[in-house]
Design a protein around this motif. Structure first.
Motif, short mmCIF file in Angstrom:
data_model
loop_
_atom_site.label_atom_id
_atom_site.label_comp_id
_atom_site.label_asym_id
_atom_site.label_seq_id
_atom_site.Cartn_x
_atom_site.Cartn_y
_atom_site.Cartn_z
N GLN A 1 -28.16 41.89 11.23
CA GLN A 1 -29.20 40.88 11.07
C GLN A 1 -30.44 41.30 11.86
N VAL A 2 -31.57 41.28 11.19
CA VAL A 2 -32.83 41.66 11.82
C VAL A 2 -33.46 40.44 12.46
N CYS A 22 -42.85 42.06 21.88
CA CYS A 22 -41.99 41.77 20.73
C CYS A 22 -40.67 42.51 20.95
N SER A 23 -39.60 41.75 21.13
CA SER A 23 -38.27 42.32 21.30
C SER A 23 -37.52 42.15 19.99
N PHE A 24 -36.96 43.23 19.49
CA PHE A 24 -36.34 43.16 18.18
C PHE A 24 -34.94 43.76 18.19
N SER A 25 -34.18 43.42 17.18
CA SER A 25 -32.83 43.94 17.00
C SER A 25 -32.53 44.03 15.52
N GLY A 26 -31.54 44.83 15.19
CA GLY A 26 -31.09 44.95 13.81
C GLY A 26 -31.76 46.08 13.04
N PHE A 27 -32.68 46.76 13.65
CA PHE A 27 -33.27 47.95 13.02
C PHE A 27 -33.79 48.87 14.12
N SER A 28 -34.06 50.11 13.71
CA SER A 28 -34.58 51.09 14.64
C SER A 28 -36.01 51.44 14.28
#
Lengths: 119, 108
Positions: A1-2, A22-28
């Motif tokens: 999940q992005v 911006c902190s993100f997860s689910g993709f590189s």
């Protein structure tokens, strides 16, 4: 999940520099075609695109704001940072970061962070 | 920079109507055009990418068309939950990924 999440100060004074993360997860952000973009929206007004950084560390800015904006990324931390110098009350807005996956546009957005510029 | 112009800026339609919003680019952008929906107080949501491709999970009553400089977003069988502001965005190439000024859609 992005997912993406913006963080930063809710209040800044005129002339100060704003730093948003911006902190993100689910993709590189190292993957080809992946980008992160920033967009803002003053109260009651339209969306305004601000900046974008891509997987190759190329950076693009709104030409009207280019002298005030800097975007950078820390791939190891899955973070993108936007700085905006010389803040003014007209910069009061909700600031969003979004994943931009080339050809697929801005497909996932953060919840936004509201920034007020006032003395 | 390429400018994006939406029309109308606002419109009111009845449930069940078909609604069309247009977006014009000041120069050709091929099909690098996206449409977003922003409901009141909510985060923008991608509806259409590459002018005519429906984003996953978006109802099929939404459709997009166009290429070059002229694009349309069509909502068929308008529903109450479609009340929102709709934005187009060009993304053919940097430096600018400009949005249109928005179209506010209301239900009569």
């Amino acid at each position: 999940q992005v997912t993406l999440r913006e963080s930063g100060p809710a209040l800044v004074k005129p002339t100060q520099t704003l730093t948003l993360t911006c902190s993100f997860s689910g993709f590189s952000l190292s993957a080809g075609g992946m980008c992160v973009s920033w967009v803002r929206q003053p109260p009651g007004k339209a969306l305004e695109w601000l900046a974008l950084i891509d997987w190759d560390d190329d950076k693009y800015y709104n030409t009207s704001l280019k002298t005030r904006l800097t975007i950078s990324k820390d791939t190891s931390k899955n973070q993108v940072v936007l700085t905006m110098t010389n803040m003014d009350p007209v910069d009061t807005a909700t600031y969003y970061c979004a994943r931009f996956y080339y050809y697929y546009a801005m497909d996932v957005w953060g919840q936004g962070t509201t920034v007020t510029v006032s003395s | 920079d390429i400018q994006m112009t939406q029309s109308p800026s606002s419109l009111s339609a009845s449930v069940g109507d078909t609604v069309t919003i247009t977006c014009r680019a000041s120069r050709g952008i091929s099909n690098y055009l996206a449409w977003y929906q922003q409901k009141p107080g909510k985060v923008p949501k991608l509806l259409i990418y590459a002018a005519s491709n429906l984003q996953s999970g978006v109802p099929s009553r939404f459709s997009g068309s166009g290429s070059g400089t002229d694009f349309t977003l069509t909502i068929s069988s308008l529903q109450p939950e479609d009340v929102a502001t709709y934005y187009c965005q060009k993304y053919n190439n940097p430096p600018m990924f400009a949005f249109g000024q928005g179209t506010k859609l209301e239900i009569k």
